[in-house]
Design an enzyme around this catalytic site. Sequence first.
Site, short mmCIF file in Angstrom:
data_model
loop_
_atom_site.label_atom_id
_atom_site.label_comp_id
_atom_site.label_asym_id
_atom_site.label_seq_id
_atom_site.Cartn_x
_atom_site.Cartn_y
_atom_site.Cartn_z
N ASP A 1 -57.99 -5.19 -1.29
CA ASP A 1 -56.72 -5.52 -0.66
C ASP A 1 -56.95 -6.71 0.26
OD1 ASP A 1 -54.09 -5.45 0.16
OD2 ASP A 1 -54.28 -3.60 1.33
N ASP B 1 -51.92 -9.63 -4.09
CA ASP B 1 -53.00 -9.49 -3.11
C ASP B 1 -53.80 -8.20 -3.20
OD1 ASP B 1 -50.89 -7.90 -2.14
OD2 ASP B 1 -51.46 -8.24 -0.06
N GLU B 2 -53.65 -7.45 -4.27
CA GLU B 2 -54.46 -6.24 -4.39
C GLU B 2 -54.67 -5.86 -5.86
OE1 GLU B 2 -52.83 -2.26 -3.39
OE2 GLU B 2 -50.99 -3.34 -2.87
#
Length: 187
Positions: free
Chosen positions: A8, A103-104
């Site tokens: 993350d 983003d993860e």
Amino acid sequence: MKKIIHIDMDAYFAAIEIRENPSLKGKCVIVGGSPNSRGVVSTCSYEARKYGVHSGMSSYQAWNLCPQAVFVHSSFGLYKEVSQQIREIFYSVTDQVEPMSLDEAYLDVSRNKLGMDDPVQLARYIKQEVLRQTQLTCSAGVSYNKFLAKIGSDLNKPDGLCVITPEHASEILFSLPIGKFHGIGKV
């Protein structure tokens, strides 16, 4: 037993904006609409989070909580470009990548391209490569399933690494408030 890593990125949009404009470093940065509009906070720096600002909040409310904040409009093209660069790092480690957003992502490293048995060593490698190639930090959770890996990536933010083993899973889970469990909210 599976070896799962959840990566993350830390305050992803804000971190990219700060990277692109170093004069923002150490400031309360809010990415989203301006406070005099009907805008919403996409994300914010950790400095702004200390004032209670969080994603999904109206920009006006964020400004009331943190009037010294610097509001920055989103640069989605750049965020997408950097996300692709990060995914290339993931795919250099394993083909078993499950992106959840820009983003993860979850990575199953039970079998990996680097031939490493230790998922913690792999998580450290990924974190180092992301930092080296993008100048951005990320947090990693390492466990034997996605649920626990996701919880782990959130426990030591920013730039954290948390390992949840079968022996310690119950102890860690029972110590957390129910709101920390992915997918469980106020309702």
